[in-house]
Design a protein around this motif. Structure first.
Motif, PDB file in Angstrom:
ATOM      1  N   GLU A  73       0.818  -1.217   0.000  1.00  0.00           N
ATOM      2  CA  GLU A  73       0.000   0.000   0.000  1.00  0.00           C
ATOM      3  C   GLU A  73       0.852   1.268   0.000  1.00  0.00           C
ATOM      4  O   GLU A  73       0.517   2.253  -0.651  1.00  0.00           O
ATOM      5  CB  GLU A  73      -0.919   0.013   1.227  1.00  0.00           C
ATOM      6  CG  GLU A  73      -1.762   1.273   1.323  1.00  0.00           C
ATOM      7  CD  GLU A  73      -2.702   1.290   2.511  1.00  0.00           C
ATOM      8  OE1 GLU A  73      -3.216   2.381   2.807  1.00  0.00           O
ATOM      9  OE2 GLU A  73      -2.941   0.251   3.145  1.00  0.00           O
ATOM     10  N   ARG A  87      -6.671  -0.074  -6.999  1.00  0.00           N
ATOM     11  CA  ARG A  87      -6.665   1.074  -6.086  1.00  0.00           C
ATOM     12  C   ARG A  87      -7.057   2.377  -6.787  1.00  0.00           C
ATOM     13  O   ARG A  87      -7.026   3.440  -6.183  1.00  0.00           O
ATOM     14  CB  ARG A  87      -5.299   1.219  -5.418  1.00  0.00           C
ATOM     15  CG  ARG A  87      -4.109   1.155  -6.357  1.00  0.00           C
ATOM     16  CD  ARG A  87      -2.782   1.431  -5.688  1.00  0.00           C
ATOM     17  NE  ARG A  87      -2.140   0.262  -5.120  1.00  0.00           N
ATOM     18  CZ  ARG A  87      -0.969   0.281  -4.499  1.00  0.00           C
ATOM     19  NH1 ARG A  87      -0.299   1.390  -4.383  1.00  0.00           N
ATOM     20  NH2 ARG A  87      -0.453  -0.817  -4.002  1.00  0.00           N
ATOM     21  N   ALA A  88      -7.440   2.286  -8.057  1.00  0.00           N
ATOM     22  CA  ALA A  88      -7.745   3.475  -8.858  1.00  0.00           C
ATOM     23  C   ALA A  88      -9.105   4.093  -8.528  1.00  0.00           C
ATOM     24  O   ALA A  88     -10.070   3.378  -8.275  1.00  0.00           O
ATOM     25  CB  ALA A  88      -7.705   3.120 -10.345  1.00  0.00           C
ATOM     26  N   GLU A  89      -9.154   5.402  -8.573  1.00  0.00           N
ATOM     27  CA  GLU A  89     -10.421   6.103  -8.342  1.00  0.00           C
ATOM     28  C   GLU A  89     -11.410   5.839  -9.471  1.00  0.00           C
ATOM     29  O   GLU A  89     -12.607   6.090  -9.313  1.00  0.00           O
ATOM     30  CB  GLU A  89     -10.171   7.605  -8.185  1.00  0.00           C
ATOM     31  CG  GLU A  89      -9.427   7.924  -6.905  1.00  0.00           C
ATOM     32  CD  GLU A  89      -9.146   9.406  -6.731  1.00  0.00           C
ATOM     33  OE1 GLU A  89      -9.675  10.232  -7.513  1.00  0.00           O
ATOM     34  OE2 GLU A  89      -8.394   9.731  -5.806  1.00  0.00           O
ATOM     35  N   THR A  90     -10.923   5.319 -10.601  1.00  0.00           N
ATOM     36  CA  THR A  90     -11.790   5.055 -11.755  1.00  0.00           C
ATOM     37  C   THR A  90     -12.355   3.630 -11.771  1.00  0.00           C
ATOM     38  O   THR A  90     -13.130   3.296 -12.658  1.00  0.00           O
ATOM     39  CB  THR A  90     -11.019   5.295 -13.065  1.00  0.00           C
ATOM     40  OG1 THR A  90      -9.816   4.518 -13.036  1.00  0.00           O
ATOM     41  CG2 THR A  90     -10.666   6.765 -13.231  1.00  0.00           C
ATOM     42  N   GLY A  94     -14.379   3.017  -6.814  1.00  0.00           N
ATOM     43  CA  GLY A  94     -13.807   4.347  -6.655  1.00  0.00           C
ATOM     44  C   GLY A  94     -12.600   4.404  -5.742  1.00  0.00           C
ATOM     45  O   GLY A  94     -12.397   5.384  -5.027  1.00  0.00           O
ATOM     46  N   GLY A  95     -11.796   3.353  -5.744  1.00  0.00           N
ATOM     47  CA  GLY A  95     -10.591   3.346  -4.906  1.00  0.00           C
ATOM     48  C   GLY A  95     -10.174   1.936  -4.546  1.00  0.00           C
ATOM     49  O   GLY A  95     -10.313   1.012  -5.329  1.00  0.00           O
ATOM     50  N   TRP A  96      -9.677   1.781  -3.361  1.00  0.00           N
ATOM     51  CA  TRP A  96      -9.082   0.526  -2.908  1.00  0.00           C
ATOM     52  C   TRP A  96     -10.097  -0.607  -2.756  1.00  0.00           C
ATOM     53  O   TRP A  96     -11.129  -0.435  -2.112  1.00  0.00           O
ATOM     54  CB  TRP A  96      -8.423   0.729  -1.546  1.00  0.00           C
ATOM     55  CG  TRP A  96      -7.277   1.685  -1.552  1.00  0.00           C
ATOM     56  CD1 TRP A  96      -7.353   3.032  -1.374  1.00  0.00           C
ATOM     57  CD2 TRP A  96      -5.894   1.387  -1.722  1.00  0.00           C
ATOM     58  NE1 TRP A  96      -6.104   3.579  -1.430  1.00  0.00           N
ATOM     59  CE2 TRP A  96      -5.188   2.594  -1.639  1.00  0.00           C
ATOM     60  CE3 TRP A  96      -5.192   0.197  -1.934  1.00  0.00           C
ATOM     61  CZ2 TRP A  96      -3.804   2.659  -1.757  1.00  0.00           C
ATOM     62  CZ3 TRP A  96      -3.808   0.264  -2.059  1.00  0.00           C
ATOM     63  CH2 TRP A  96      -3.131   1.476  -1.973  1.00  0.00           C
ATOM     64  N   LYS A 101      -6.716  -0.633   6.386  1.00  0.00           N
ATOM     65  CA  LYS A 101      -5.761   0.463   6.235  1.00  0.00           C
ATOM     66  C   LYS A 101      -4.356  -0.031   6.612  1.00  0.00           C
ATOM     67  O   LYS A 101      -4.172  -0.707   7.605  1.00  0.00           O
ATOM     68  CB  LYS A 101      -6.171   1.617   7.153  1.00  0.00           C
ATOM     69  CG  LYS A 101      -5.351   2.855   6.981  1.00  0.00           C
ATOM     70  CD  LYS A 101      -6.032   3.821   6.034  1.00  0.00           C
ATOM     71  CE  LYS A 101      -5.285   5.138   6.014  1.00  0.00           C
ATOM     72  NZ  LYS A 101      -4.787   5.493   4.724  1.00  0.00           N
ATOM     73  N   ARG A 104      -3.767  -2.568   2.439  1.00  0.00           N
ATOM     74  CA  ARG A 104      -4.694  -2.573   1.310  1.00  0.00           C
ATOM     75  C   ARG A 104      -4.038  -2.962  -0.009  1.00  0.00           C
ATOM     76  O   ARG A 104      -4.722  -3.228  -0.981  1.00  0.00           O
ATOM     77  CB  ARG A 104      -5.362  -1.195   1.160  1.00  0.00           C
ATOM     78  CG  ARG A 104      -6.200  -0.833   2.366  1.00  0.00           C
ATOM     79  CD  ARG A 104      -6.901   0.479   2.188  1.00  0.00           C
ATOM     80  NE  ARG A 104      -5.936   1.567   2.028  1.00  0.00           N
ATOM     81  CZ  ARG A 104      -6.281   2.843   1.894  1.00  0.00           C
ATOM     82  NH1 ARG A 104      -7.549   3.191   1.880  1.00  0.00           N
ATOM     83  NH2 ARG A 104      -5.370   3.778   1.759  1.00  0.00           N
TER      84      ARG A 104
END
Length: 135
Positions: A73, A87-90, A94-96, A101, A104
Motif C-alpha cells: 500500500e 486502487r484506482a479512483e476510476t 472508486g478506490g481501494w 488500512k 490494502r
C-alpha cells in the motif's frame, strides 16, 4: 471444475503467482459486507468480495494479458497493472478493494491466483513480471 472459495474453517490453499509463497483465502462477512479474507503467515488482509466480478469484467474489456504489478500500500503501483486498477479512483468502487488500512495493497499478488482457482482467469507463474487475462 471451479474451486470454491473456502470458509474460515476450511480455507482455500493458494500459491502466489511466482509459486514462491503459500497463503489461504476464504469468504466471510464483516459489518454486513461480503469480504475475502487472505491469510499470509500471521498477516490477515481483507478485500471487497466484489473485486472478483469487477476485475473479471475489466479484464474481459481489456482483452489480452495485463501485468500484475503487485505493490504494498505504501508504494505506488505501476500504471496499467492489475495492482493500479485495484486502487484506482476510476474502478467500480472508486478506490481501494483492499479494506484494512495499511494492508490494502498486494491486490495484484493475492487476487489473481484466486481468480485462476475459480476458473475466471489465466495467470503466468514466472519468478517476476507475472500477468493475467480473463477466461
Amino acid at each position: 471444475m471451479k474451486a470454491q472459495i473456502g470458509t474460515k474453517e476450511s480455507p482455500l490453499a493458494l500459491k502466489t503467482p511466482p509459486l514462491s509463497s503459500d497463503y489461504t483465502m476464504h469468504a466471510d462477512v464483516k459489518d454486513g459486507k461480503e469480504i475475502l479474507v487472505c491469510t499470509v503467515g500471521k498477516t490477515v488482509l481483507h478485500y471487497d468480495y466484489r473485486c472478483l466480478a469487477d476485475l473479471h469484467a475489466m479484464l474481459k474489456t481489456h482483452g489480452g494479458w495485463m501485468d500484475l504489478g503487485s505493490a504494498d500500500e505504501q508504494k505506488p503501483a505501476k500504471d496499467g497493472t492489475v495492482e493500479a486498477w485495484g486502487r484506482a479512483e476510476t474502478n467500480p468502487v472508486g478506490g481501494w478493494y483492499g479494506l484494512k488500512k495499511g494492508l490494502r495493497g498486494r491486490f495484484g499478488m493475492y487476487i489473481p491466483p484466486l481468480m485462476e482457482a475459480l476458473g475466471l482467469a489465466e495467470v503466468t507463474h514466472e519468478p517476476k513480471g507475472n500477468k493475467m487475462r480473463a477466461i
